[in-house]
Design a protein around this motif. Sequence first.
Motif, PDB file in Angstrom:
ATOM      1  N   GLU A  75      65.101  13.502 -75.213  1.00 34.73           N
ATOM      2  CA  GLU A  75      63.700  13.304 -74.833  1.00 34.73           C
ATOM      3  C   GLU A  75      62.762  13.777 -75.941  1.00 34.73           C
ATOM      4  O   GLU A  75      62.894  14.884 -76.450  1.00 34.73           O
ATOM      5  N   ALA A  76      61.796  12.917 -76.289  1.00 29.43           N
ATOM      6  CA  ALA A  76      60.790  13.265 -77.293  1.00 29.43           C
ATOM      7  C   ALA A  76      59.388  13.292 -76.702  1.00 29.43           C
ATOM      8  O   ALA A  76      58.452  13.754 -77.352  1.00 29.43           O
ATOM      9  N   GLY A  77      59.234  12.823 -75.495  1.00 25.17           N
ATOM     10  CA  GLY A  77      57.932  12.788 -74.838  1.00 25.17           C
ATOM     11  C   GLY A  77      58.041  12.023 -73.534  1.00 25.17           C
ATOM     12  O   GLY A  77      59.118  11.519 -73.181  1.00 25.17           O
ATOM     13  N   ARG A  78      56.918  11.956 -72.830  1.00 24.49           N
ATOM     14  CA  ARG A  78      56.870  11.231 -71.556  1.00 24.49           C
ATOM     15  C   ARG A  78      55.537  10.508 -71.436  1.00 24.49           C
ATOM     16  O   ARG A  78      54.549  10.917 -72.026  1.00 24.49           O
ATOM     17  N   TYR A  79      55.557   9.452 -70.634  1.00 21.96           N
ATOM     18  CA  TYR A  79      54.301   8.810 -70.284  1.00 21.96           C
ATOM     19  C   TYR A  79      54.394   8.285 -68.859  1.00 21.96           C
ATOM     20  O   TYR A  79      55.478   8.246 -68.253  1.00 21.96           O
ATOM     21  N   HIS A  80      53.258   7.889 -68.322  1.00 18.19           N
ATOM     22  CA  HIS A  80      53.198   7.313 -66.989  1.00 18.19           C
ATOM     23  C   HIS A  80      52.015   6.364 -66.958  1.00 18.19           C
ATOM     24  O   HIS A  80      51.253   6.259 -67.919  1.00 18.19           O
ATOM     25  N   TYR A  81      51.880   5.653 -65.860  1.00 18.89           N
ATOM     26  CA  TYR A  81      50.757   4.731 -65.697  1.00 18.89           C
ATOM     27  C   TYR A  81      49.852   5.225 -64.575  1.00 18.89           C
ATOM     28  O   TYR A  81      50.312   5.815 -63.600  1.00 18.89           O
ATOM     29  N   ARG A  82      48.564   4.978 -64.740  1.00 20.48           N
ATOM     30  CA  ARG A  82      47.574   5.288 -63.721  1.00 20.48           C
ATOM     31  C   ARG A  82      46.865   3.987 -63.352  1.00 20.48           C
ATOM     32  O   ARG A  82      46.343   3.292 -64.233  1.00 20.48           O
ATOM     33  N   GLN A  83      46.838   3.657 -62.085  1.00 13.00           N
ATOM     34  CA  GLN A  83      46.255   2.383 -61.655  1.00 13.00           C
ATOM     35  C   GLN A  83      45.115   2.610 -60.685  1.00 13.00           C
ATOM     36  O   GLN A  83      45.188   3.469 -59.799  1.00 13.00           O
ATOM     37  N   ALA A  84      44.079   1.784 -60.842  1.00 12.74           N
ATOM     38  CA  ALA A  84      42.907   1.879 -59.977  1.00 12.74           C
ATOM     39  C   ALA A  84      43.280   1.571 -58.538  1.00 12.74           C
ATOM     40  O   ALA A  84      44.138   0.730 -58.272  1.00 12.74           O
ATOM     41  N   PRO A  85      42.642   2.255 -57.580  1.00  8.97           N
ATOM     42  CA  PRO A  85      42.916   1.960 -56.173  1.00  8.97           C
ATOM     43  C   PRO A  85      42.433   0.565 -55.815  1.00  8.97           C
ATOM     44  O   PRO A  85      41.466   0.051 -56.387  1.00  8.97           O
ATOM     45  N   LEU A  86      43.128  -0.062 -54.874  1.00  8.45           N
ATOM     46  CA  LEU A  86      42.716  -1.380 -54.414  1.00  8.45           C
ATOM     47  C   LEU A  86      41.425  -1.272 -53.658  1.00  8.45           C
ATOM     48  O   LEU A  86      41.218  -0.361 -52.846  1.00  8.45           O
ATOM     49  N   ARG A  87      40.544  -2.209 -53.925  1.00 12.21           N
ATOM     50  CA  ARG A  87      39.259  -2.209 -53.236  1.00 12.21           C
ATOM     51  C   ARG A  87      39.401  -2.965 -51.904  1.00 12.21           C
ATOM     52  O   ARG A  87      39.922  -4.065 -51.878  1.00 12.21           O
ATOM     53  N   ARG A  88      38.928  -2.356 -50.833  1.00 11.60           N
ATOM     54  CA  ARG A  88      38.973  -3.015 -49.541  1.00 11.60           C
ATOM     55  C   ARG A  88      37.822  -4.008 -49.411  1.00 11.60           C
ATOM     56  O   ARG A  88      36.702  -3.723 -49.848  1.00 11.60           O
ATOM     57  N   ALA A  89      38.135  -5.119 -48.776  1.00 12.48           N
ATOM     58  CA  ALA A  89      37.085  -6.102 -48.539  1.00 12.48           C
ATOM     59  C   ALA A  89      36.120  -5.566 -47.502  1.00 12.48           C
ATOM     60  O   ALA A  89      36.510  -4.827 -46.584  1.00 12.48           O
ATOM     61  N   PRO A  90      34.827  -5.905 -47.614  1.00  7.76           N
ATOM     62  CA  PRO A  90      33.845  -5.435 -46.623  1.00  7.76           C
ATOM     63  C   PRO A  90      34.178  -6.015 -45.253  1.00  7.76           C
ATOM     64  O   PRO A  90      34.727  -7.116 -45.144  1.00  7.76           O
ATOM     65  N   PRO A  91      33.883  -5.269 -44.186  1.00  9.00           N
ATOM     66  CA  PRO A  91      34.202  -5.767 -42.842  1.00  9.00           C
ATOM     67  C   PRO A  91      33.398  -7.024 -42.524  1.00  9.00           C
ATOM     68  O   PRO A  91      32.263  -7.221 -42.984  1.00  9.00           O
ATOM     69  N   ALA A  92      34.032  -7.922 -41.755  1.00  5.55           N
ATOM     70  CA  ALA A  92      33.348  -9.146 -41.336  1.00  5.55           C
ATOM     71  C   ALA A  92      32.256  -8.805 -40.334  1.00  5.55           C
ATOM     72  O   ALA A  92      32.393  -7.903 -39.508  1.00  5.55           O
ATOM     73  N   CYS A  93      31.162  -9.529 -40.418  1.00 13.25           N
ATOM     74  CA  CYS A  93      30.042  -9.292 -39.499  1.00 13.25           C
ATOM     75  C   CYS A  93      30.239 -10.075 -38.208  1.00 13.25           C
ATOM     76  O   CYS A  93      30.841 -11.131 -38.213  1.00 13.25           O
ATOM     77  N   ASP A 117      41.655  11.016 -62.035  1.00 13.75           N
ATOM     78  CA  ASP A 117      41.819  11.732 -60.757  1.00 13.75           C
ATOM     79  C   ASP A 117      40.564  11.595 -59.904  1.00 13.75           C
ATOM     80  O   ASP A 117      40.645  11.354 -58.695  1.00 13.75           O
ATOM     81  N   ARG A 118      39.410  11.756 -60.531  1.00  9.37           N
ATOM     82  CA  ARG A 118      38.149  11.671 -59.787  1.00  9.37           C
ATOM     83  C   ARG A 118      37.944  10.277 -59.194  1.00  9.37           C
ATOM     84  O   ARG A 118      37.322  10.141 -58.137  1.00  9.37           O
ATOM     85  N   HIS A 119      38.485   9.274 -59.867  1.00 15.75           N
ATOM     86  CA  HIS A 119      38.304   7.901 -59.388  1.00 15.75           C
ATOM     87  C   HIS A 119      39.477   7.423 -58.523  1.00 15.75           C
ATOM     88  O   HIS A 119      39.536   6.233 -58.186  1.00 15.75           O
ATOM     89  N   GLY A 120      40.365   8.316 -58.176  1.00 18.76           N
ATOM     90  CA  GLY A 120      41.435   7.975 -57.244  1.00 18.76           C
ATOM     91  C   GLY A 120      42.552   7.121 -57.797  1.00 18.76           C
ATOM     92  O   GLY A 120      43.249   6.439 -57.035  1.00 18.76           O
ATOM     93  N   TYR A 121      42.783   7.162 -59.114  1.00 22.00           N
ATOM     94  CA  TYR A 121      43.854   6.366 -59.708  1.00 22.00           C
ATOM     95  C   TYR A 121      45.220   6.940 -59.328  1.00 22.00           C
ATOM     96  O   TYR A 121      45.439   8.151 -59.406  1.00 22.00           O
ATOM     97  N   SER A 122      46.132   6.063 -58.937  1.00 20.69           N
ATOM     98  CA  SER A 122      47.489   6.492 -58.599  1.00 20.69           C
ATOM     99  C   SER A 122      48.285   6.776 -59.871  1.00 20.69           C
ATOM    100  O   SER A 122      47.939   6.313 -60.958  1.00 20.69           O
ATOM    101  N   ARG A 123      49.371   7.526 -59.717  1.00 21.57           N
ATOM    102  CA  ARG A 123      50.271   7.843 -60.829  1.00 21.57           C
ATOM    103  C   ARG A 123      51.592   7.133 -60.567  1.00 21.57           C
ATOM    104  O   ARG A 123      52.194   7.303 -59.502  1.00 21.57           O
ATOM    105  N   GLN A 127      41.904  -8.562 -63.305  1.00 18.07           N
ATOM    106  CA  GLN A 127      43.100  -7.733 -63.372  1.00 18.07           C
ATOM    107  C   GLN A 127      42.776  -6.311 -62.935  1.00 18.07           C
ATOM    108  O   GLN A 127      41.651  -5.825 -63.157  1.00 18.07           O
ATOM    109  N   PRO A 128      43.755  -5.623 -62.344  1.00 15.88           N
ATOM    110  CA  PRO A 128      43.542  -4.206 -62.031  1.00 15.88           C
ATOM    111  C   PRO A 128      43.457  -3.388 -63.309  1.00 15.88           C
ATOM    112  O   PRO A 128      44.027  -3.761 -64.340  1.00 15.88           O
ATOM    113  N   VAL A 129      42.746  -2.283 -63.245  1.00 15.68           N
ATOM    114  CA  VAL A 129      42.643  -1.399 -64.408  1.00 15.68           C
ATOM    115  C   VAL A 129      43.832  -0.443 -64.375  1.00 15.68           C
ATOM    116  O   VAL A 129      44.036   0.283 -63.398  1.00 15.68           O
TER     117      VAL A 129
END
Length: 270
Positions: free
Chosen positions: A252-270, A93-99, A73-75
Motif C-alpha cells: 500500500e502506498a496510499g488510499r482514495y475514495h469517492y464522494r458523491q452528491a446526495p440525490l435531490r428529491r423531486a418536489p411534492p405534487a400539488c 461533509d457539510r453538503h451531505g456527500y456520501s463516501r 451528471q451527479p457531482v
Amino acid sequence: MTHAAPPPAALDELEALMDRAWPAPVREVLDGWVLRSAGSVTQRANSVWPAAAPPDLEAAFREATAWYATRRQPVIFQLTDRPENAAVARLLDRHGYSRQSETLIMTAAGPGAAPVSGPAAGIGTAPGVAVSLADTPSEDWLDLWWRVDGRGGAAERHLARSIIQGTPSLYASAVDGQGTVMGTGRLSLLDGWGGVYCMATHPGFRRQGIASAVLDALLGAGREAGAARFWLMATEANAAARALYESAGFAEAGRYHYRQAPLRRAPPAC
C-alpha cells in the motif's frame, strides 16, 4: 514469501499517473481542480480530481456543481487520503456527500514484482491456459472485461474502449485450448511506470490461477518494456485481490475514495 517494500512514491506522481492512464474524453481544469466527464462510464472518468487547492474553495465548488449540472451528471469527487484534501472533505461533509469505494493504491518495484502463479497465490493454475499479449484489445478481450466490469450498453462500451486505449498499453488475454478468453488485464506504460488495470476473470473459471497468470504476464512484459515500478488499485473490500497483489510484491502506498452528491428529491405534487 516476503518481498522488500518498494521505494516510496509521491502521491502527487501516482495521482497524475492514474489520471493519465484512465483519460476522460471531456475535461476542464478549474483553479487547480480537474473536472472529468465520460458519460457516466466509471467513477474516475466522471469525477473531480482536486489536483491543487483553488484560491476560493466555495467558488470552485459552485462552479464544479454547475459544470456537472449542464451535463446532467451527479457531482462526484475523487479524494486521496492526504492532509491537503481535508478542507474539501469538510466542505463535502457539510453538503451531505456520501463516501464510497474505499480503494488502496499499491506499488511495487520492477525487480520486486514476483511471479504469483501456483503456490505463491495459494491456488492452482488451470491446465492448458496460455496468456497472449497485444497492443490493442481484441473484441473477445473487450467482451469479457465488459461482461465482468462494464455498466451500460453498446454506447458505454464504445466509450470505455476509447478510455482504455487512451494511453500506450499492453492487453493480456488468458485463453484455453479452444481460444476462449477466460481472463483479461491491461498494463498502461507511462514514464517508466506500469499501471495494472482491467483485471477480470470469467465467472466460470475463477480460483483456477487465471488472474495470477495474467498478472505474471503483464509484469514480465512491463519489465521488458522498461517499467521500473508498477502501480495498481484494489478496493478495500476485495481481500482476494489484495492478497494476490501482495504476493506479487505490491504494498500500500496510499488510499482514495469517492464522494458523491446526495440525490435531490423531486418536489411534492400539488
